[in-house]
Enzyme design. Structure first.
Site, mmCIF file in Angstrom:
data_model
loop_
_atom_site.group_PDB
_atom_site.id
_atom_site.type_symbol
_atom_site.label_atom_id
_atom_site.label_comp_id
_atom_site.label_asym_id
_atom_site.label_seq_id
_atom_site.Cartn_x
_atom_site.Cartn_y
_atom_site.Cartn_z
ATOM 1 C CE1 TYR A 161 -25.386 -16.278 -7.821
ATOM 2 C CE2 TYR A 161 -27.730 -15.792 -7.993
ATOM 3 C CZ TYR A 161 -26.687 -16.534 -7.454
ATOM 4 O OH TYR A 161 -26.961 -17.555 -6.569
ATOM 5 C CE LYS A 165 -26.206 -19.473 -9.487
ATOM 6 N NZ LYS A 165 -25.502 -20.728 -9.197
HETATM 7 N N1 LIG Z 1 -26.650 -19.189 -0.315
HETATM 8 C C1 LIG Z 1 -27.717 -18.809 -0.978
HETATM 9 O O1 LIG Z 1 -28.583 -18.075 -0.444
HETATM 10 C C2 LIG Z 1 -27.927 -19.287 -2.402
HETATM 11 C C3 LIG Z 1 -29.148 -18.976 -3.005
HETATM 12 C C4 LIG Z 1 -29.369 -19.391 -4.312
HETATM 13 C C5 LIG Z 1 -28.385 -20.092 -5.006
HETATM 14 N N2 LIG Z 1 -27.206 -20.378 -4.389
HETATM 15 C C6 LIG Z 1 -26.219 -21.107 -5.189
HETATM 16 O O2 LIG Z 1 -25.779 -22.245 -4.499
HETATM 17 C C7 LIG Z 1 -24.440 -22.572 -4.900
HETATM 18 C C8 LIG Z 1 -23.605 -22.791 -3.663
HETATM 19 O O3 LIG Z 1 -23.533 -21.573 -2.949
HETATM 20 P P1 LIG Z 1 -23.317 -21.510 -1.373
HETATM 21 O O4 LIG Z 1 -24.418 -20.693 -0.823
HETATM 22 O O5 LIG Z 1 -23.053 -22.874 -0.868
HETATM 23 O O6 LIG Z 1 -22.027 -20.585 -1.343
HETATM 24 P P2 LIG Z 1 -20.577 -20.800 -0.712
HETATM 25 O O7 LIG Z 1 -19.863 -19.552 -0.992
HETATM 26 O O8 LIG Z 1 -20.714 -21.285 0.682
HETATM 27 O O9 LIG Z 1 -19.983 -21.986 -1.600
HETATM 28 C C9 LIG Z 1 -19.589 -21.807 -2.930
HETATM 29 C C10 LIG Z 1 -18.324 -22.607 -3.171
HETATM 30 O O10 LIG Z 1 -17.944 -22.439 -4.545
HETATM 31 C C11 LIG Z 1 -16.534 -22.329 -4.582
HETATM 32 N N3 LIG Z 1 -16.099 -21.628 -5.788
HETATM 33 C C12 LIG Z 1 -16.343 -20.341 -6.133
HETATM 34 N N4 LIG Z 1 -15.728 -20.051 -7.289
HETATM 35 C C13 LIG Z 1 -15.072 -21.181 -7.679
HETATM 36 C C14 LIG Z 1 -14.252 -21.496 -8.787
HETATM 37 N N5 LIG Z 1 -13.973 -20.604 -9.747
HETATM 38 N N6 LIG Z 1 -13.750 -22.751 -8.878
HETATM 39 C C15 LIG Z 1 -14.015 -23.661 -7.919
HETATM 40 N N7 LIG Z 1 -14.772 -23.409 -6.836
HETATM 41 C C16 LIG Z 1 -15.307 -22.184 -6.723
HETATM 42 C C17 LIG Z 1 -16.181 -21.527 -3.329
HETATM 43 O O11 LIG Z 1 -14.811 -21.669 -2.980
HETATM 44 C C18 LIG Z 1 -17.145 -22.123 -2.315
HETATM 45 O O12 LIG Z 1 -16.565 -23.208 -1.629
HETATM 46 C C19 LIG Z 1 -23.961 -21.400 -5.762
HETATM 47 O O13 LIG Z 1 -24.012 -21.769 -7.116
HETATM 48 C C20 LIG Z 1 -24.960 -20.310 -5.450
HETATM 49 O O14 LIG Z 1 -25.116 -19.415 -6.531
HETATM 50 C C21 LIG Z 1 -26.955 -19.999 -3.114
#
Ligand SMILES: NC(=O)c1ccc[n+]([C@@H]2O[C@H](COP(=O)([O-])OP(=O)(O)OC[C@H]3O[C@@H](n4cnc5c(N)ncnc54)[C@H](O)[C@@H]3O)[C@@H](O)[C@H]2O)c1
Length: 256
Positions: A161, A165
């Protein structure tokens, strides 16, 4: 506030969380949206929410690490929407076996996380670029990648991860430098803690809430809509001269 009127934006990870909130926000601001995700049900729900808000989407279920599928979906989106002005890469995973001391993380696990978070980001941008370049006139297109504060700090969020990132952040700068002369801007957002299914349960309970108050100066976990408005700003002409930048949307956590 129709700051994206007439624009077409492609969003990966649009079936949930930050990607879904972004699809909704950009549609409210006047853009048509192509939604990509592996979760077909979630995509349908996002499309219904966007339609309720008066917007239009097309969507494609795929794995963002599958190059032919991404190439096809980008081509179909451009065909259906008639143009492409913005790309947002929000598809990402946190993977249980990755959340261990580095020495215990298998190569397979490390590569699985990179395949989605970093390779998936590369592929969406790679196949969109031909449609984003603006060689004539003052118009600019915009790429917004979603990394994490894990790109900025070693706060223990998994080997794959963290590496993925950091890679997304560095790659975004390269897009900005290589394609800036051709009218493409690119910026990276690093979310802190956001209330999405990915972070489900992480902040439940008294001890977790006390930790949150300590770690986040602003005092609460972000709602996905608070990420989406930052993305929309970076997609719009309100940020015309901003490129190659990293914006932490983290309630101040990386400031301390
Ligand atoms: N939620 C947090 O606290 C947080 C913090 C920092 C960074 N992020 C980043 O933000 C982004 C969005 O995360 P989120 O919190 O909305 O999570 P989430 O799980 O709600 O959404 C992620 C989406 O990505 C899709 N996905 C995963 N693998 C996939 C693949 N191989 N092909 C196509 N789609 C795929 C999932 O189906 C999901 O709809 C991510 O990159 C995550 O690393 C989130």
């Amino acid at each position: 506030m129709q700051t994206l009127d007439g624009r077409a934006v492609l969003v990966t990870g649009a079936a949930s969380g930050i990607g879904r909130a972004t699809a909704l926000e950009v549609a409210r601001r006047g853009a048509v949206v192509a939604c990509l995700d592996r979760a077909a049900d979630g995509l349908e729900e996002t499309a219904a929410l966007v339609a309720e808000a008066g917007g239009r989407t097309v969507y494609h279920a795929l794995d963002v690490s599958d190059e032919p599928a991404v190439a096809d979906a980008v081509a179909a989106a451009v065909r259906d929407l008639g143009r492409l002005d913005g790309v947002v890469t929000s598809a990402g995973i946190v993977h249980g076996p990755d959340l261990q001391p580095i020495a215990d993380v298998s190569l397979e696990t490390f590569q699985q996380v990179l395949a989605v978070n970093l390779v998936g980001t590369f592929l969406a941008i790679k196949h969109a670029l031909a449609h984003l370049v603006r060689d004539d006139g003052p118009e600019r297109s915009s790429v917004v990648t979603i990394a994490s504060t894990a790109a900025l700090r070693g706060h223990g969020f998994g080997a794959g991860y963290t590496a993925s990132k950091g890679g997304v952040e560095a790659f975004t700068r390269l897009v900005a430098v290589q394609y800036g002369p051709r009218g493409v801007r690119a910026n990276c957002i690093c979310p802190g803690a956001v209330a999405t299914p990915m972070a489900a349960g992480a902040w439940d309970g008294e001890a977790a809430r006390a930790r949150m108050k300590r770690l986040i100066p602003i005092g609460n976990v972000a709602d996905p809509s608070e990420l989406a408005t930052a993305v929309a700003f970076l997609l719009s002409d309100d940020s015309r001269h901003v490129t190659g930048q990293t914006l932490a949307v983290d309630g101040g956590s990386t400031a301390q």
